[in-house]
Design a protein around this motif. Structure first.
Motif, PDB file in Angstrom:
ATOM      1  N   GLU A  13       0.811  -0.754  -0.245  1.00  0.00           N
ATOM      2  CA  GLU A  13      -0.199   0.250   0.194  1.00  0.00           C
ATOM      3  C   GLU A  13       1.233   1.503  -0.010  1.00  0.00           C
ATOM      4  OE1 GLU A  13      -2.305  -0.546   3.636  1.00  0.00           O
ATOM      5  OE2 GLU A  13      -3.895  -1.152   2.402  1.00  0.00           O
ATOM      6  N   LYS A  14       1.715   0.912   0.739  1.00  0.00           N
ATOM      7  CA  LYS A  14       2.865   2.369   0.773  1.00  0.00           C
ATOM      8  C   LYS A  14       3.792   2.770  -0.671  1.00  0.00           C
ATOM      9  CE  LYS A  14       4.662   2.350   5.509  1.00  0.00           C
ATOM     10  NZ  LYS A  14       5.257   2.198   6.605  1.00  0.00           N
ATOM     11  N   ARG A  15       3.796   1.326  -1.419  1.00  0.00           N
ATOM     12  CA  ARG A  15       4.608   1.993  -2.904  1.00  0.00           C
ATOM     13  C   ARG A  15       3.397   2.047  -3.783  1.00  0.00           C
ATOM     14  NH1 ARG A  15       8.897  -2.718  -4.414  1.00  0.00           N
ATOM     15  NH2 ARG A  15       9.844  -3.068  -2.124  1.00  0.00           N
ATOM     16  N   GLY A  16       1.860   2.077  -3.386  1.00  0.00           N
ATOM     17  CA  GLY A  16       1.078   2.271  -4.333  1.00  0.00           C
ATOM     18  C   GLY A  16       1.032   3.694  -3.933  1.00  0.00           C
ATOM     19  N   GLU A  17       0.627   4.080  -2.784  1.00  0.00           N
ATOM     20  CA  GLU A  17       0.865   5.511  -2.139  1.00  0.00           C
ATOM     21  C   GLU A  17       1.811   6.777  -2.582  1.00  0.00           C
ATOM     22  OE1 GLU A  17      -0.200   5.299   2.309  1.00  0.00           O
ATOM     23  OE2 GLU A  17      -1.931   4.515   1.448  1.00  0.00           O
ATOM     24  N   ILE A  18       3.063   6.172  -2.737  1.00  0.00           N
ATOM     25  CA  ILE A  18       4.248   7.013  -2.871  1.00  0.00           C
ATOM     26  C   ILE A  18       4.435   6.731  -4.870  1.00  0.00           C
ATOM     27  CG2 ILE A  18       6.722   7.168  -3.418  1.00  0.00           C
ATOM     28  CD1 ILE A  18       6.583   5.838  -0.485  1.00  0.00           C
ATOM     29  N   GLY A  19       4.147   5.781  -5.460  1.00  0.00           N
ATOM     30  CA  GLY A  19       4.451   6.197  -7.332  1.00  0.00           C
ATOM     31  C   GLY A  19       4.926   5.054  -7.321  1.00  0.00           C
ATOM     32  N   LYS A  20       5.126   4.937  -8.409  1.00  0.00           N
ATOM     33  CA  LYS A  20       5.374   3.483  -9.238  1.00  0.00           C
ATOM     34  C   LYS A  20       6.719   4.668 -10.747  1.00  0.00           C
ATOM     35  CE  LYS A  20       5.189  -0.182 -12.202  1.00  0.00           C
ATOM     36  NZ  LYS A  20       4.143  -0.412 -13.316  1.00  0.00           N
ATOM     37  N   TYR A  21       7.975   4.288 -10.060  1.00  0.00           N
ATOM     38  CA  TYR A  21       8.982   4.654 -10.762  1.00  0.00           C
ATOM     39  C   TYR A  21       9.928   4.346 -10.684  1.00  0.00           C
ATOM     40  CZ  TYR A  21      10.390   6.410  -6.338  1.00  0.00           C
ATOM     41  OH  TYR A  21      11.006   6.682  -4.708  1.00  0.00           O
ATOM     42  N   LEU A  22      11.048   4.866 -11.793  1.00  0.00           N
ATOM     43  CA  LEU A  22      12.789   3.521 -11.046  1.00  0.00           C
ATOM     44  C   LEU A  22      14.050   5.236 -10.929  1.00  0.00           C
ATOM     45  CD1 LEU A  22      12.514   1.172 -14.163  1.00  0.00           C
ATOM     46  CD2 LEU A  22      12.636   0.719 -11.321  1.00  0.00           C
ATOM     47  N   LEU A  23      14.965   4.976 -10.693  1.00  0.00           N
ATOM     48  CA  LEU A  23      15.894   6.302 -11.008  1.00  0.00           C
ATOM     49  C   LEU A  23      17.315   6.029 -11.729  1.00  0.00           C
ATOM     50  CD1 LEU A  23      16.521   7.011  -7.418  1.00  0.00           C
ATOM     51  CD2 LEU A  23      14.888   8.137  -8.427  1.00  0.00           C
ATOM     52  N   PRO A  24      17.658   6.488 -13.090  1.00  0.00           N
ATOM     53  CA  PRO A  24      18.894   6.621 -13.304  1.00  0.00           C
ATOM     54  C   PRO A  24      20.103   5.693 -12.576  1.00  0.00           C
ATOM     55  CG  PRO A  24      17.878   9.020 -13.270  1.00  0.00           C
ATOM     56  CD  PRO A  24      17.979   8.682 -12.446  1.00  0.00           C
ATOM     57  N   PRO A  25      21.015   5.013 -13.392  1.00  0.00           N
ATOM     58  CA  PRO A  25      22.450   5.076 -12.733  1.00  0.00           C
ATOM     59  C   PRO A  25      22.678   6.189 -12.161  1.00  0.00           C
ATOM     60  CG  PRO A  25      21.677   3.864 -14.769  1.00  0.00           C
ATOM     61  CD  PRO A  25      20.425   4.993 -14.770  1.00  0.00           C
ATOM     62  N   ASP A  26      23.912   6.702 -11.274  1.00  0.00           N
ATOM     63  CA  ASP A  26      24.584   7.582 -10.989  1.00  0.00           C
ATOM     64  C   ASP A  26      25.775   6.529 -10.713  1.00  0.00           C
ATOM     65  OD1 ASP A  26      25.841   9.862 -11.505  1.00  0.00           O
ATOM     66  OD2 ASP A  26      24.228  10.629  -9.617  1.00  0.00           O
ATOM     67  N   THR A  27      26.571   6.255 -11.569  1.00  0.00           N
ATOM     68  CA  THR A  27      27.585   5.375 -11.038  1.00  0.00           C
ATOM     69  C   THR A  27      29.424   5.905 -11.537  1.00  0.00           C
ATOM     70  OG1 THR A  27      27.851   4.197 -13.352  1.00  0.00           O
ATOM     71  CG2 THR A  27      26.309   3.383 -11.401  1.00  0.00           C
ATOM     72  N   ARG A  28      29.276   6.946 -12.085  1.00  0.00           N
ATOM     73  CA  ARG A  28      30.138   7.594 -12.219  1.00  0.00           C
ATOM     74  C   ARG A  28      31.138   8.922 -11.478  1.00  0.00           C
ATOM     75  NH1 ARG A  28      30.215   8.358 -19.264  1.00  0.00           N
ATOM     76  NH2 ARG A  28      29.132   5.836 -19.871  1.00  0.00           N
ATOM     77  N   LYS A  29      31.112   8.978  -9.805  1.00  0.00           N
ATOM     78  CA  LYS A  29      30.990   9.966  -9.044  1.00  0.00           C
ATOM     79  C   LYS A  29      32.706   9.233  -7.664  1.00  0.00           C
ATOM     80  CE  LYS A  29      27.756  12.057 -10.550  1.00  0.00           C
ATOM     81  NZ  LYS A  29      26.415  12.843  -9.703  1.00  0.00           N
ATOM     82  N   GLY A  30      32.451   8.170  -8.931  1.00  0.00           N
ATOM     83  CA  GLY A  30      34.399   7.584  -7.809  1.00  0.00           C
ATOM     84  C   GLY A  30      34.016   6.664  -6.539  1.00  0.00           C
ATOM     85  N   HIS A  31      32.346   6.167  -6.484  1.00  0.00           N
ATOM     86  CA  HIS A  31      32.262   5.487  -5.376  1.00  0.00           C
ATOM     87  C   HIS A  31      32.118   4.427  -6.074  1.00  0.00           C
ATOM     88  CE1 HIS A  31      30.865   9.390  -3.007  1.00  0.00           C
ATOM     89  NE2 HIS A  31      30.555   9.517  -4.182  1.00  0.00           N
ATOM     90  N   LYS A  32      32.897   3.675  -5.012  1.00  0.00           N
ATOM     91  CA  LYS A  32      33.651   1.828  -5.348  1.00  0.00           C
ATOM     92  C   LYS A  32      32.311   0.724  -3.804  1.00  0.00           C
ATOM     93  CE  LYS A  32      37.511   2.488  -7.300  1.00  0.00           C
ATOM     94  NZ  LYS A  32      37.172   1.733  -8.696  1.00  0.00           N
ATOM     95  N   HIS A  33      32.310   0.300  -4.249  1.00  0.00           N
ATOM     96  CA  HIS A  33      30.705  -0.935  -3.133  1.00  0.00           C
ATOM     97  C   HIS A  33      32.554  -1.348  -1.916  1.00  0.00           C
ATOM     98  CE1 HIS A  33      28.190  -0.739  -6.694  1.00  0.00           C
ATOM     99  NE2 HIS A  33      27.592  -1.281  -5.376  1.00  0.00           N
ATOM    100  N   HIS A  34      33.054  -0.059  -1.760  1.00  0.00           N
ATOM    101  CA  HIS A  34      34.026  -1.119  -0.411  1.00  0.00           C
ATOM    102  C   HIS A  34      33.036  -1.905   0.886  1.00  0.00           C
ATOM    103  CE1 HIS A  34      36.854   1.638  -1.664  1.00  0.00           C
ATOM    104  NE2 HIS A  34      36.254   1.818  -2.082  1.00  0.00           N
ATOM    105  N   ARG A  35      33.556  -3.231   1.528  1.00  0.00           N
ATOM    106  CA  ARG A  35      32.635  -3.249   2.395  1.00  0.00           C
ATOM    107  C   ARG A  35      31.953  -2.017   3.371  1.00  0.00           C
ATOM    108  NH1 ARG A  35      31.932  -6.620   6.988  1.00  0.00           N
ATOM    109  NH2 ARG A  35      32.448  -5.694   9.102  1.00  0.00           N
TER     110      ARG A  35
END
Length: 239
Positions: A139-161
């Protein structure tokens, strides 16, 4: 009849006739017209004008980017605390990943993450949260909306622990758009760098990695779903 008696009779008749002329007939009586005063009409109206209820705001594919772009400009907070049934996890969000940061804080303030689960646990890899098999979450998802976000992978952040990142949607998604309601935290030491370039890191755990590790050690069923629900009891923005 004597003259005196006749005279008295005539006088009485004149008085009676005169008296009848002085009394207006019912047809000529003045009957006040019924009037409707303005304040009477006003009293039939509501004392306060009823405002038409505005349709609730719902995020869509068309408005999400613009909304989070403007929302991010007003943000002064960058820290979120998750309270789980295993303890607290505090996350600091990166400023240069504005859409993902704004999305996470927006959902937190809307109360979306409250009573969701860490629904996926992959040993020595990640814990993934933000979903639940309860009606409340749907229900919360339905009230907030249906959408996706574009990837933003070029800011220098890596998948560290300890990095918090956003998984991509599994539904017809060739551009690896992010599923905004879910997130995962990297457990691998020193990190899971094969994820770089495909997913968007948008923050890091600054307190509570021991809780993350404990969650990652919990037994799971087929499909990496924990055998016992691991609840996010509350998520709150820390100023």
């Amino acid at each position: 009849m004597t003259f005196k008696t006749l005279s008295n009779f005539s006088l009485s008749l004149l008085v009676l006739v005169g008296s009848c002329k002085d009394q207006p007939s019912d047809k000529n009586k003045h009957v006040p017209k019924a009037e409707i005063k303005l304040d009477t009409l006003d009293s039939l109206k509501p004392t306060l004008k009823e405002k038409e209820e505005e349709a609730p705001f719902v995020l869509t594919e068309d408005n999400a980017i613009e909304f989070f772009f403007n929302y991010s400009k007003k943000l002064t907070e960058d820290t979120v605390k998750l309270t789980t049934n295993f303890g607290e996890i505090t996350i600091q969000l990166y400023d240069n990943v504005p859409y993902h940061k704004a999305n996470f804080i927006y959902l937190t303030k809307k109360g979306y993450f409250n009573n969701t689960y860490f629904h996926r646990v992959v040993k020595n890899f990640i814990i993934q949260g933000g979903n639940a098999d309860n009606l409340e979450t749907a229900e919360k998802r339905g009230e907030i909306g249906k959408y996706l976000l574009p990837p933003d992978t070029r800011k220098g952040h890596k998948h560290h622990r300890g990095t918090i990142s956003m998984p991509s949607s599994e539904i017809d998604n060739p551009h690896m758009l992010a599923s905004p309601f879910e997130f995962f935290i990297v457990v691998t030491k020193p990190g899971s760098y094969h994820l770089d370039g495909n997913y968007t890191p948008f923050g890091k755990v600054i307190n509570g990695m021991d809780v993350v590790d404990e969650i990652n050690h919990q037994p799971v069923d087929n499909g990496d779903w924990p055998s016992q629900n691991i609840r996010i009891l509350k998520a709150e923005v820390i100023k």
